[in-house]
Design an enzyme around this catalytic site. Structure first.
Site, PDB file in Angstrom:
ATOM      1  N   HIS A 286      -6.229   5.670  -8.530  1.00 24.53           N
ATOM      2  CA  HIS A 286      -5.076   4.942  -9.065  1.00 24.53           C
ATOM      3  C   HIS A 286      -4.845   3.644  -8.267  1.00 24.53           C
ATOM      4  O   HIS A 286      -4.603   2.575  -8.839  1.00 24.53           O
ATOM      5  CB  HIS A 286      -3.842   5.849  -9.006  1.00 24.53           C
ATOM      6  CG  HIS A 286      -2.614   5.216  -9.545  1.00 24.53           C
ATOM      7  ND1 HIS A 286      -2.457   4.891 -10.870  1.00 24.53           N
ATOM      8  CD2 HIS A 286      -1.474   4.797  -8.933  1.00 24.53           C
ATOM      9  CE1 HIS A 286      -1.288   4.326 -11.051  1.00 24.53           C
ATOM     10  NE2 HIS A 286      -0.667   4.258  -9.885  1.00 24.53           N
TER      11      HIS A 286
ATOM     12  N   ARG B 263      12.278  -7.102  16.949  1.00 26.57           N
ATOM     13  CA  ARG B 263      11.287  -7.191  15.861  1.00 26.57           C
ATOM     14  C   ARG B 263      11.905  -7.629  14.531  1.00 26.57           C
ATOM     15  O   ARG B 263      11.172  -7.967  13.601  1.00 26.57           O
ATOM     16  CB  ARG B 263      10.576  -5.857  15.669  1.00 26.57           C
ATOM     17  CG  ARG B 263      11.488  -4.772  15.134  1.00 26.57           C
ATOM     18  CD  ARG B 263      10.734  -3.507  14.818  1.00 26.57           C
ATOM     19  NE  ARG B 263      11.676  -2.414  14.598  1.00 26.57           N
ATOM     20  CZ  ARG B 263      11.372  -1.299  13.958  1.00 26.57           C
ATOM     21  NH1 ARG B 263      10.163  -1.132  13.479  1.00 26.57           N
ATOM     22  NH2 ARG B 263      12.258  -0.348  13.824  1.00 26.57           N
TER      23      ARG B 263
ATOM     24  N   ARG C  12       3.622   1.879  -1.137  1.00 24.47           N
ATOM     25  CA  ARG C  12       4.314   2.188  -2.398  1.00 24.47           C
ATOM     26  C   ARG C  12       3.546   3.248  -3.186  1.00 24.47           C
ATOM     27  O   ARG C  12       4.098   3.870  -4.085  1.00 24.47           O
ATOM     28  CB  ARG C  12       4.500   0.916  -3.229  1.00 24.47           C
ATOM     29  CG  ARG C  12       5.543  -0.024  -2.646  1.00 24.47           C
ATOM     30  CD  ARG C  12       5.793  -1.202  -3.542  1.00 24.47           C
ATOM     31  NE  ARG C  12       6.314  -0.779  -4.822  1.00 24.47           N
ATOM     32  CZ  ARG C  12       6.285  -1.522  -5.920  1.00 24.47           C
ATOM     33  NH1 ARG C  12       5.761  -2.723  -5.879  1.00 24.47           N
ATOM     34  NH2 ARG C  12       6.773  -1.082  -7.048  1.00 24.47           N
TER      35      ARG C  12
ATOM     36  N   LEU D  60       0.824  -1.215   0.000  1.00 23.33           N
ATOM     37  CA  LEU D  60       0.000   0.000   0.000  1.00 23.33           C
ATOM     38  C   LEU D  60       0.861   1.270   0.000  1.00 23.33           C
ATOM     39  O   LEU D  60       0.592   2.215  -0.751  1.00 23.33           O
ATOM     40  CB  LEU D  60      -0.921  -0.014   1.235  1.00 23.33           C
ATOM     41  CG  LEU D  60      -1.878   1.167   1.377  1.00 23.33           C
ATOM     42  CD1 LEU D  60      -2.909   1.177   0.245  1.00 23.33           C
ATOM     43  CD2 LEU D  60      -2.587   1.127   2.728  1.00 23.33           C
TER      44      LEU D  60
ATOM     45  N   GLN E  85       6.334  -1.080  15.354  1.00 23.10           N
ATOM     46  CA  GLN E  85       6.779  -2.267  16.108  1.00 23.10           C
ATOM     47  C   GLN E  85       7.967  -1.927  17.000  1.00 23.10           C
ATOM     48  O   GLN E  85       8.422  -2.764  17.755  1.00 23.10           O
ATOM     49  CB  GLN E  85       7.183  -3.371  15.141  1.00 23.10           C
ATOM     50  CG  GLN E  85       6.013  -3.964  14.395  1.00 23.10           C
ATOM     51  CD  GLN E  85       6.459  -5.047  13.429  1.00 23.10           C
ATOM     52  OE1 GLN E  85       7.534  -4.956  12.849  1.00 23.10           O
ATOM     53  NE2 GLN E  85       5.642  -6.052  13.259  1.00 23.10           N
ATOM     54  N   ARG E  86       8.454  -0.688  16.889  1.00 17.72           N
ATOM     55  CA  ARG E  86       9.551  -0.293  17.785  1.00 17.72           C
ATOM     56  C   ARG E  86       9.053  -0.224  19.216  1.00 17.72           C
ATOM     57  O   ARG E  86       9.807  -0.434  20.150  1.00 17.72           O
ATOM     58  CB  ARG E  86      10.085   1.093  17.408  1.00 17.72           C
ATOM     59  CG  ARG E  86      10.832   1.130  16.112  1.00 17.72           C
ATOM     60  CD  ARG E  86      11.424   2.497  15.897  1.00 17.72           C
ATOM     61  NE  ARG E  86      12.452   2.791  16.884  1.00 17.72           N
ATOM     62  CZ  ARG E  86      12.934   4.014  17.121  1.00 17.72           C
ATOM     63  NH1 ARG E  86      12.468   5.045  16.454  1.00 17.72           N
ATOM     64  NH2 ARG E  86      13.872   4.201  18.031  1.00 17.72           N
TER      65      ARG E  86
ATOM     66  N   ARG F 140      -7.979  11.393  -6.524  1.00 13.22           N
ATOM     67  CA  ARG F 140      -7.184  11.010  -7.700  1.00 13.22           C
ATOM     68  C   ARG F 140      -6.209   9.874  -7.373  1.00 13.22           C
ATOM     69  O   ARG F 140      -6.114   8.889  -8.100  1.00 13.22           O
ATOM     70  CB  ARG F 140      -6.405  12.216  -8.235  1.00 13.22           C
ATOM     71  CG  ARG F 140      -5.666  11.892  -9.528  1.00 13.22           C
ATOM     72  CD  ARG F 140      -4.912  13.082 -10.069  1.00 13.22           C
ATOM     73  NE  ARG F 140      -5.739  14.218 -10.364  1.00 13.22           N
ATOM     74  CZ  ARG F 140      -6.542  14.311 -11.439  1.00 13.22           C
ATOM     75  NH1 ARG F 140      -6.596  13.344 -12.312  1.00 13.22           N
ATOM     76  NH2 ARG F 140      -7.283  15.381 -11.619  1.00 13.22           N
TER      77      ARG F 140
ATOM     78  N   ARG G  65      -4.830  -2.035  -7.737  1.00  7.61           N
ATOM     79  CA  ARG G  65      -4.833  -3.088  -6.726  1.00  7.61           C
ATOM     80  C   ARG G  65      -6.095  -3.935  -6.704  1.00  7.61           C
ATOM     81  O   ARG G  65      -6.217  -4.827  -5.855  1.00  7.61           O
ATOM     82  CB  ARG G  65      -4.598  -2.467  -5.338  1.00  7.61           C
ATOM     83  CG  ARG G  65      -3.270  -1.739  -5.225  1.00  7.61           C
ATOM     84  CD  ARG G  65      -2.086  -2.653  -5.446  1.00  7.61           C
ATOM     85  NE  ARG G  65      -0.830  -1.944  -5.205  1.00  7.61           N
ATOM     86  CZ  ARG G  65       0.361  -2.535  -5.140  1.00  7.61           C
ATOM     87  NH1 ARG G  65       0.461  -3.843  -5.306  1.00  7.61           N
ATOM     88  NH2 ARG G  65       1.441  -1.828  -4.933  1.00  7.61           N
TER      89      ARG G  65
END
Lengths: 176, 147
Positions: free
Chosen positions: A137, A115, A53, A51, A64-65, A133, A142
């Site tokens: 896309h 982690r 990207r 996602l 996760q830190r 917009r 997707r």
């Protein structure tokens, strides 16, 4: 997976303001002025890696830190859950990984380092703000058959919520 | 230059605080909202101050707004749009501009000499409409948090 629309731009208010000015803008232009903020919960990090990207959007995701991982919080793909031998291997692997994670945290390793061993199957939570917009896309790419099952499910939910909020903008856009 | 607010995200300061807490909490958004309500405005002030101080401005991107803007010439607007790529502006001919912007870009405009003339009428309108008083105070007030 849970997807919720937290807010979307009041397109009607924009249209009323334009009308009062005697101005008109095409749908194509208005797509840049309409945004949606979504809450996405309990999808895997595999899917959020895909996602994010899509760069023209704003994301804030559970780190996760700082938050501890639990082995209950993982996504199991249908191809694995439907295959007994694969499921056994998957669960054995998760058990080993989480056992190592817990041992490292107990031994004083910071969560941000422990982690490194965690699977990308882990469930995550994020908020996402995106323009119409950019979202079109995302939906176009997707929901394609070539996309993976989980992000297809996410894109379909995002599409449904956005279309429900601003049907005027989504008339000609169809999932693939 | 004059800006008239058409629409902005509901509960903008809560939205920013939720986005900040999203990174550090395992809770759902509903639970985070309850937690934030319980902790009250002083905690929101702490979170917003931290975000402006640490230059963690990304969380401000969830606070968005659309405005009508009058009195800005096309060359001036083009110059701003070239430098601040997340502003959306549609030319309404002689009637001005439809401008959509998020709070991160607004802060960046405010802190920039070239962007300030556009930021000022927008911030004045946010103040006039009392949209986000705490954020306005911390980001644009006399004692604004330096970034």
């Amino acid at each position: 997976m849970r997807v919720k629309l937290l807010y979307s731009t009041d397109l009607k208010a924009i249209e009323r303001a334009l009308e009062a000015k005697g101005a008109h803008l095409d749908t194509d232009v208005l797509m840049d002025h309409v945004v949606y903020m979504f809450e996405i919960e309990d999808c895997s990090r595999v899917t959020t890696h895909q996602l994010v990207r899509h760069r023209v959007a704003s994301y804030d995701q559970e780190s996760q830190r700082f938050s501890a991982a639990t082995k209950e919080g993982v996504v199991t793909p249908p191809s694995i859950s439907a295959n007994e031998a694969a499921l056994d291997a998957y669960e054995d692997g998760l058990k080993a990984v989480y056992s190592a994670y817990e041992k490292m945290v107990a031994a004083g390793v910071p969560k941000e380092d422990a982690r490194y061993i965690l699977p990308t199957a882990i469930k995550t939570k994020l908020v996402m703000t995106v323009s119409a917009r950019s979202l079109m896309h995302i939906v176009w790419q997707r929901t394609a058959l070539q996309a993976q099952w989980e992000i297809r499910e996410l894109a379909a939910q995002l599409h449904g919520l956005a279309r429900g909020a601003t049907p005027e903008l989504w008339g000609e856009i169809v999932e693939r | 230059m004059k800006a008239s607010l058409i629409w902005s995200s509901p509960r903008p300061e809560m939205t920013i605080a939720v986005a900040m807490r999203r990174c550090y909490s395992t809770k759902t958004i509903e639970e985070i909202e309850v937690e934030l309500e319980k902790k009250g405005p002083e905690y929101w002030r702490f979170l917003l101050t931290k975000c402006l101080q640490d230059k963690s401005l990304d969380v401000l991107e969830h606070f968005t707004m659309s405005l009508l803007l009058e009195g800005m010439a096309e060359p001036e607007m083009s110059a701003v749009l070239r430098r601040f790529q997340f502003i959306r502006a549609a030319d309404l001919g002689g009637s001005g501009w439809l401008v959509s912007v998020n709070a991160r870009t607004l802060v960046e405009l405010w802190r920039d000499r070239g962007g300030r003339p556009l930021a000022e009428p927008i911030v004045a309108e946010l103040r006039r409409q009392n949209v986000s008083p705490l954020f306005n105070d911390l980001a644009f007030g006399e004692g604004a948090v330096a970034g």
